[in-house]
Design an enzyme around this catalytic site. Structure first.
Site, PDB file in Angstrom:
ATOM      1  N   SER A  47       0.854  -1.166  -0.199  1.00  0.00           N
ATOM      2  CA  SER A  47       0.130   0.013   0.088  1.00  0.00           C
ATOM      3  C   SER A  47       1.469   1.401  -0.112  1.00  0.00           C
ATOM      4  CB  SER A  47      -0.430   0.165   0.864  1.00  0.00           C
ATOM      5  OG  SER A  47      -0.093   0.261   2.637  1.00  0.00           O
ATOM      6  N   GLY A  71       4.032  -7.943  12.528  1.00  0.00           N
ATOM      7  CA  GLY A  71       2.199  -8.388  12.436  1.00  0.00           C
ATOM      8  C   GLY A  71       1.429  -8.655  13.481  1.00  0.00           C
ATOM      9  N   ASP A 136      -4.857   1.070   8.683  1.00  0.00           N
ATOM     10  CA  ASP A 136      -4.612  -0.690   8.157  1.00  0.00           C
ATOM     11  C   ASP A 136      -3.401  -1.476   8.470  1.00  0.00           C
ATOM     12  OD1 ASP A 136      -5.266  -2.829   6.508  1.00  0.00           O
ATOM     13  OD2 ASP A 136      -3.675  -2.130   4.919  1.00  0.00           O
ATOM     14  N   HIS A 139      -6.230  -5.693  14.052  1.00  0.00           N
ATOM     15  CA  HIS A 139      -7.709  -5.333  13.725  1.00  0.00           C
ATOM     16  C   HIS A 139      -8.733  -5.766  15.033  1.00  0.00           C
ATOM     17  CE1 HIS A 139      -7.407  -4.328   9.571  1.00  0.00           C
ATOM     18  NE2 HIS A 139      -6.854  -5.506   9.044  1.00  0.00           N
ATOM     19  N   HIS A 164      -8.283   0.728   6.319  1.00  0.00           N
ATOM     20  CA  HIS A 164      -9.080  -0.463   5.460  1.00  0.00           C
ATOM     21  C   HIS A 164     -10.136  -1.496   5.782  1.00  0.00           C
ATOM     22  CE1 HIS A 164      -6.911  -3.305   2.496  1.00  0.00           C
ATOM     23  NE2 HIS A 164      -7.767  -2.862   1.839  1.00  0.00           N
ATOM     24  N   ASP A 165     -10.685  -2.793   4.549  1.00  0.00           N
ATOM     25  CA  ASP A 165     -10.883  -4.019   5.763  1.00  0.00           C
ATOM     26  C   ASP A 165     -12.503  -3.335   6.307  1.00  0.00           C
ATOM     27  OD1 ASP A 165      -9.256  -5.608   4.595  1.00  0.00           O
ATOM     28  OD2 ASP A 165      -7.539  -4.711   6.555  1.00  0.00           O
TER      29      ASP A 165
END
Ligand code: SAH
Ligand code: MG
Length: 209
Positions: A47, A71, A136, A139, A164-165
């Site tokens: 992105s 991560g 982003d 989550h 995003h998402d």
């Protein structure tokens, strides 16, 4: 967007479909007239290429892209989005070398400031009004809320908050990004300007949040 850059972005590993990436490119290109573009969640730089190419096309300042490069939960060993070759010798995820390689391939190293750190920590140190904040990152509800609360206040009037998402149907994905998107709309300070795939782009139309 330049065809060669599109190819580099398409070939980069990560989680950004081309149509949504091109929307990021277009919004970044517009946003730099208001202020710098900032991204939460570099991963391997996919992105970031779209955003930085857009900001550069408009002669804007470098894009700031934040990631601790360890991560999210879903990238850890045993989880669905784990990629084993992202582990370093210590067995820890390290996406930073991959992000740097992606930007080098795109010729965009001078157009991006990579910040290695925790998004809410950086948000507390931040002081520059933004033309665009692209969220982003992680989550979980807690992480998404921290990103929203940390970064939405930094989006300048006329600037955009992109999330995003955002999935309407829970079977397509987790609902935390959708909840912060709703919070932004419900605050009355943001108005929706674009929706491509799971990307939502909201313009700040009023101060406060
Ligand atoms: N934008 C990327 C995908 C991002 S994946 C693409 O286009 O492919 C989400 C990223 O958020 C991961 O790399 C993870 O390390 C990062 N992340 C998760 N929680 C974070 C936090 N608290 N601070 C900084 N980065 C975080
Ligand atoms: Mg994403």
């Amino acid at each position: 967007m330049d065809a060669e850059l599109r190819r580099v972005a398409a070939d980069a590993r990560g989680f950004m479909p081309a149509d949504e990436g091109l929307a990021l490119h277009a919004w970044a290109q517009r946003a730099v007239a208001v202020g710098p573009v900032l991204e939460i969640g570099t991963y391997c730089g996919k992105s970031t290429v779209y955003l930085a190419a857009g900001a550069a096309a408009a002669g804007g300042p470098p894009v700031v892209s934040i990631d601790h490069h360890r991560g999210s939960a879903e990238h850890q060993p045993g989880w669905p989005y784990h990629e084993p070759d992202l582990l370093d010798e210590a067995g820890t995820i390290d996406t930073l070398p991959h992000a740097r390689a992606t930007l080098a391939r795109a010729g965009l190293e001078g157009r991006v400031v990579l910040v290695v750190g925790d998004s809410p920590q950086v948000a507390r140190l931040w002081g520059t009004p933004l033309g665009m904040a692209f969220v982003d990152g992680a989550h979980t509800d807690e992480a998404a809320a921290a990103d929203y609360e940390g970064w939405a206040p930094h989006v300048a009037c006329g600037g955009v908050l992109a999330v995003h998402d955002v999935f309407t149907d829970p079977s397509e994905g987790g609902q935390a990004p959708r909840r912060i998107y709703r919070r932004a709309l419900d605050s009355g300070a943001f108005a929706e300007r674009d929706a491509v795939g799971s990307l939502r782009v909201l313009e700040r139309t009023a101060s406060g949040w």
